[in-house]
Design an enzyme around this catalytic site. Structure first.
Site, PDB file in Angstrom:
ATOM      1  N   TYR A 226      32.650  25.886 -26.503  1.00  0.00           N
ATOM      2  CA  TYR A 226      33.778  25.416 -27.313  1.00  0.00           C
ATOM      3  C   TYR A 226      34.399  26.651 -27.932  1.00  0.00           C
ATOM      4  O   TYR A 226      33.727  27.383 -28.663  1.00  0.00           O
ATOM      5  CB  TYR A 226      33.302  24.483 -28.417  1.00  0.00           C
ATOM      6  CG  TYR A 226      32.849  23.129 -27.917  1.00  0.00           C
ATOM      7  CD1 TYR A 226      33.778  22.149 -27.610  1.00  0.00           C
ATOM      8  CD2 TYR A 226      31.505  22.829 -27.783  1.00  0.00           C
ATOM      9  CE1 TYR A 226      33.369  20.904 -27.163  1.00  0.00           C
ATOM     10  CE2 TYR A 226      31.082  21.592 -27.338  1.00  0.00           C
ATOM     11  CZ  TYR A 226      32.021  20.620 -27.030  1.00  0.00           C
ATOM     12  OH  TYR A 226      31.627  19.398 -26.593  1.00  0.00           O
TER      13      TYR A 226
ATOM     14  N   ARG B 116      23.639  23.762 -20.814  1.00  0.00           N
ATOM     15  CA  ARG B 116      23.540  22.446 -20.183  1.00  0.00           C
ATOM     16  C   ARG B 116      22.614  22.471 -18.989  1.00  0.00           C
ATOM     17  O   ARG B 116      21.991  23.475 -18.674  1.00  0.00           O
ATOM     18  CB  ARG B 116      24.943  21.987 -19.760  1.00  0.00           C
ATOM     19  CG  ARG B 116      25.897  21.871 -20.923  1.00  0.00           C
ATOM     20  CD  ARG B 116      27.212  21.307 -20.455  1.00  0.00           C
ATOM     21  NE  ARG B 116      26.987  20.201 -19.529  1.00  0.00           N
ATOM     22  CZ  ARG B 116      27.917  19.540 -18.883  1.00  0.00           C
ATOM     23  NH1 ARG B 116      29.167  19.886 -19.061  1.00  0.00           N
ATOM     24  NH2 ARG B 116      27.620  18.567 -18.058  1.00  0.00           N
TER      25      ARG B 116
ATOM     26  N   PRO C  66      34.233  17.037 -31.053  1.00  0.00           N
ATOM     27  CA  PRO C  66      33.072  16.830 -30.183  1.00  0.00           C
ATOM     28  C   PRO C  66      31.933  17.798 -30.451  1.00  0.00           C
ATOM     29  O   PRO C  66      30.836  17.624 -29.950  1.00  0.00           O
ATOM     30  CB  PRO C  66      33.654  17.085 -28.784  1.00  0.00           C
ATOM     31  CG  PRO C  66      34.759  18.048 -29.000  1.00  0.00           C
ATOM     32  CD  PRO C  66      35.328  17.744 -30.367  1.00  0.00           C
TER      33      PRO C  66
ATOM     34  N   ASP D 211      28.428  15.102 -23.868  1.00  0.00           N
ATOM     35  CA  ASP D 211      27.167  15.484 -23.254  1.00  0.00           C
ATOM     36  C   ASP D 211      25.963  15.527 -24.184  1.00  0.00           C
ATOM     37  O   ASP D 211      24.836  15.397 -23.728  1.00  0.00           O
ATOM     38  CB  ASP D 211      27.314  16.821 -22.537  1.00  0.00           C
ATOM     39  CG  ASP D 211      27.841  17.916 -23.463  1.00  0.00           C
ATOM     40  OD1 ASP D 211      28.036  17.644 -24.658  1.00  0.00           O
ATOM     41  OD2 ASP D 211      28.059  19.025 -22.980  1.00  0.00           O
TER      42      ASP D 211
END
Lengths: 684, 684
Positions: free
Chosen positions: B287, B279, B362, B49
């Protein structure tokens, strides 16, 4: 075959820019709407193209300004050309096209067909409203006894579906180089209206029996200069035509004229005037004055005008520069007529908007803008009445506000057209000629008007400012009927003028530090806003005042709760935003009263309601308090209409005046806020 | 049933971000391309993302950055949280998320599914390339004897069409509150690869006989960490996995943690670490470090991990703040592995890109970006070879440039992951703990790397800078084979570093005064650019030098003409742009040499090639010369690759060095420019 009668809240006749703007509002507010247009297709080229910066602000409030910004040609500089002492054309001046600082957007040019496309995409993304094309209203009935009941259906209209051929106007003619080019004569006032022909043709064809009866609470005629709706109401357009005839060419020019990619006003010594409007995709639009001898004088005969004749006029005016083209996208010719409708509505149930109530010269780039802004003004008012949030009385402000704008526009256009169509004076003794100095001054003054930013709605029940509503509007009385007249304290926010759209400066979201233009927070979703500017929240006096307001707003009987249906979230009708001043780091969002960042049991806290006037990381400092003329020690609160126009400016915690303002036209909803799915606001 | 053999220029395996970026390039360059993906649908939620500012610059060169900018969440500030002396969590620092000034964009977050949507729309708008989903390559043959002929087809692949069920991966599991939520385990490295299963299943099903043979000039494997293409080539990923196991939750958080809408790196005293990534649409990605005891230590068992387990870990780490959720959009778990492919291509005919050649954590938001930038680097090179503009030799620079980036990324990620996964040190004597000061410093340094702006390609035949190409790249020799090595004069434009993407500042179009970011002029359409900075054109020395360059470029045998096919316009392969300094009003476009604003007999002059470094009306002054370190008295010329990376900096009129540069890899086209439909450039 007759289909059964259907009922709609709003019936929109005409799917040009005015009709689509209205449909777009309806899509955002969830109003049951039908849109019909007699034409079989949308516009693909030609037509209106200039977009004011205010129009882009409005598009941005519907989230599609960026599409326009990206595809359009941006207009930065105007060049004035006129004869020197020897009669030779030369550039005399350069002027900023949009006055710097008045908006975050500048004037751009993009043809109407693309604008209609963006509207259609936007409507589709937010509703199931579709445009029914090739559908013609053929009869109208108005039941006056139902006009005062907002939930009744006083309007009955018969709709007829046309065949494809009937719905497709003939609009082709050969261009200068022999290729076939669409022309715009079918819509210009040099061509007769074809509505009657279309009705007759439909009646004779096999499909003429596809009719339908529609009952509507409200109807809006956005059906152009030959408006069928206007004719049903028996209202007239008042004003007159001039003798000036103008040709229009949309071409990819081949020329040695140096400023062909600038907006230019060109006065030749004796051959007439040209206006240059550079467009997207290498196109340039030329407005070209035709000598009356060429077109036979007086009311022109459509068939005598050709693109070649228009080009030859342009060549004479532009001499010694050369001009020709290989590609012509569209052309037309028109005669300037300046007219305003006598009435903009029938008992606030049937409305007229756009070209149906004002016609004028296209050269100032106002047409599409003023038309769209008519229905931008009307849309939220209709929605609030249909939803039962507001009294019918707010609908009177449509005519008061917009007819006045149309009158101002016509006065502006009359003066500007005369100056532009006239021959330049040779010297101060030449009294028949136009002074180029006067033209330049008029052009510069006109720029502020033409931006759309100067619109200043008069006093009314939804604009709390001093003076007579009749004098400040078109003569209609739209003053508040409450005993106590709420008035603004303009000095608390000197440059947030009540009646005008709120200017925009950058603020930072308290929760994530993102800079936003304040206007970007005021999306066109039908909500009123109370914007609280509490000053610095490290100051105890300010904090106390802010908390006091929070307590009153949180009260179970506050106007926030009274005017919000219980199935909506607390910000569903009136949204409260905060902009404090000073370092964002000095304030923690969750320390502020809950009502300013409401809690929802499934979604947590609301992080999108509190902002800071502070330095951003990448986009400078908005200096909002300074730019709005707000004293950080005193603060202010501001009520903003769903269309971004300012209703009221007052003290931070003047809850009573806010309540007085809303109570003069809003309706109490179904009791106190329920703890259902909506957000729950804990008391302080 | 076997369909007939088809031939394509480029076969792309895998339609994730890397594959779609490549397909997008192909759509702009008109290359015959097929794209296959074994999955039946695109990604709808979860996955990567984070988008670097460099990635947004690239999207803007394809005209869809604004869609991302509008929908994404913008990342402005990073907050670091760690234990105070008493072990209580507190905010210790705030850092700018994107370093101010490095780009006109900032880092944003938007989920992969939307990015893929924008790519698909963009590909569709520019070509008839479609993504064939549920199509799996099952056999591969490489004919080495054809590898040196750019127009031959050395690659043969068999494609199988899968049934819907075969192409739909199982990816659902119940979430903490009992609802079914898509998870990402099927793609994480905790789940086994399912390609073999899919092939077997396809062979057994009734549709397994739907096969097809494809012959391709080039093939690119963008097929992820379990790359089928990589396995065919026999190349390995080199590196190792760590023991750290991380959970990921995409939720709408209900929390009193104050910085939930900021990117946060949170180190708890003993319970592990959390990274917060806010987001779009109120979602937040977390995470979350899982204690190895929870998941049984060592290589984790997929079935033992649940969203509830991940949430509980987060709650322990965030204590004393509370965290819960009602809505979970997606979740997954993964183990960090840092690996780089041993080879990125087979004889410059088959290439690997994205996760197929590098895997890493990530959390730094690099994955999707580096993968897309792999194929952004490769795409134009492939297109130029396929079209016959360039020699095969430029393709070697793909591995040299991108494998080096992957190596740097893995080194960065290794260090960053270790610092983030470690326990904070209690004091200076606590050697096993991680110093929070060291973490902050690493974070800040990492920010420049993570922006994507720091990418600096080494010396090669397409990057004219000193030093060893092998040392500056991944070891591959990609130096020019010409006798004369062209080298830049970096001091003429001190801050346009050769090898890096050209920085962007605002310039004004000479013809219409519109401000553009220079990068906006460098659309990804496959063209090389020569940007001429002639200095002030009111200075005679500068004008003379500029005219001299114009004469040489206009010459019938100039490199512009030699390397441009006669059916293309003169700017079809190499576009010449000018940025002069000083008042725009002092220069008339049509006075400049024609080659700098070429004439086309049907379209007139080109108004979009000459720009001024001057004050704009609404957007300030770009101060381009100052910002690029160019002396206005001396000027400079710059060659920019089709991907916006700088190849060469030299004297304004050093035509010979420009020619030397291009001639080392470009191919002479079909003779001198014809006066056909292409624009005609008159000589001076």
């Amino acid at each position: 075959m007759t289909r059964p009668t259907t009922h709609v809240d709003v019936l929109i006749v005409g799917a040009g820019p005015a009709g689509l703007m209205l449909a777009n509002w309806m899509s955002r507010c969830g109003i049951k709407t039908r849109v019909v247009d007699k034409r079989g297709t949308k516009v693909f080229n030609g037509q209106a193209d200039g977009l004011q910066c205010r129009t882009l602000e409005i598009f941005d409030s519907f989230d599609f300004a960026q599409r326009v910004w990206q595809e359009s040609n941006h207009m930065l500089e105007i060049c004035l050309w006129n004869p020197d002492k020897n009669g030779t054309l030369r550039r005399s001046d350069r002027i900023a096209d949009t006055i710097p600082g008045i908006s975050r957007f500048q004037q751009v040019v993009l043809h109407q067909g693309r604008i209609e496309r963006f509207f259609l995409d936007s409507i589709k993304a937010h509703s199931d409203i579709t445009v029914e094309r090739g559908v013609l209203p053929t009869s109208f009935n108005f039941n006056e006894s139902k006009a005062r009941d907002p939930i009744d259906y006083p309007i009955t209209v018969t709709l007829k579906t046309l065949s494809d051929e009937e719905a497709t106007p003939q609009q082709q003619q050969k261009s200068a180089n022999g290729t076939v080019v669409d022309d715009g004569l079918f819509r210009s006032n040099l061509a007769p209206d074809d509505t009657e022909d279309m009705i007759r043709s439909a009646e004779q064809s096999g499909r003429a029996n596809q009719t339908e009866e529609v009952k509507a609470k409200f109807m809006v005629g956005c059906d152009g200069a030959h408006s069928w709706v206007r004719k049903q109401l028996g209202f007239s357009l008042e004003g007159d035509s001039t003798d000036y005839i103008w040709g229009v060419l949309d071409i990819v020019p081949i020329t040695d004229f140096p400023d062909i990619r600038m907006r230019c006003a060109i006065h030749s010594a004796n051959a007439g005037s040209v206006m240059v409007i550079p467009r997207e995709n290498k196109l340039v639009r030329l407005y070209i004055q035709l000598q009356s001898t060429e077109v036979g004088g007086g009311k022109a005969d459509r068939s005598s005008i050709t693109p070649d004749m228009i080009l030859k006029s342009a060549q004479r005016i532009l001499h010694p520069y050369t001009l020709t083209y290989e590609y012509c996208d569209w052309w037309t010719a028109y005669q300037i007529g300046q007219r305003v409708g006598s009435n903009f509505s029938l008992q606030e149930r049937v409305f007229l908007a756009g070209d149906a109530v004002h016609t004028h010269s296209p050269k100032a780039g106002q047409g599409m803008n003023v038309s769209m802004q008519d229905t931008y003004n009307l849309g939220w008012k209709l929605a609030h009445v249909v939803k039962g949030y507001s009294d019918l009385s707010i609908l009177k402000t449509y005519q008061s506000e917009r007819r006045r704008i149309a009158q101002d526009l016509i006065a502006f256009d009359y003066r500007f057209s005369r100056l532009f169509s006239g021959r330049p004076s040779m010297d101060v003794m030449d009294e028949e000629g136009i002074s180029m100095e006067e033209f330049k001054t008029a052009f510069q003054k006109g720029n502020m008007f033409a931006s759309g930013i100067a619109v200043d709605y008069g006093a009314s029940l939804i604009v709390a400012k001093p003076g007579s509503s009749a004098e400040q509007g078109d003569g209609t009385d739209v003053s508040s009927q409450s005993k106590h007249r709420v008035l603004s304290k303009q000095h608390l926010a000197r440059t947030i003028p009540v009646g005008q759209r709120i200017p925009s400066h950058k603020v930072l979201n308290q929760a994530d530090a993102r800079p936003w233009h304040l206007q970007e927070l005021l999306k066109s979703n039908g909500r009123w806003r109370v914007i609280v500017f509490p000053g610095s929240l490290t100051n105890q006096t300010n904090t106390t005042r802010y908390q006091r307001l929070g307590e009153k707003l949180s009260n179970a009987n506050s106007f926030l709760r009274r005017y919000t249906p219980s199935n909506l979230s607390i910000d569903g009708v009136i949204e409260v935003l905060t902009v404090h001043v000073g370092p964002r780091w000095d304030v923690e969002l969750l320390d502020l009263p809950d009502i300013f960042h409401p809690y929802h049991e499934k979604m947590g806290w609301d992080y999108w309601k509190v902002f800071a006037d502070d330095q951003s990381y990448h986009e400078g400092h908005g200096r909002v308090y300074e730019n709005y003329g707000i004293d950080p020690r005193q603060g202010a609160s501001v009520i903003v209409r769903p269309d971004q126009y300012v209703s009221w400016v007052g003290e931070v915690d003047d809850y009573e005046e806010m309540e007085g303002f809303f109570s003069s036209f809003m309706k109490v909803q179904d009791g106190v806020q329920q703890q259902t799915d909506g957000p729950v606001v804990s008391t302080l």
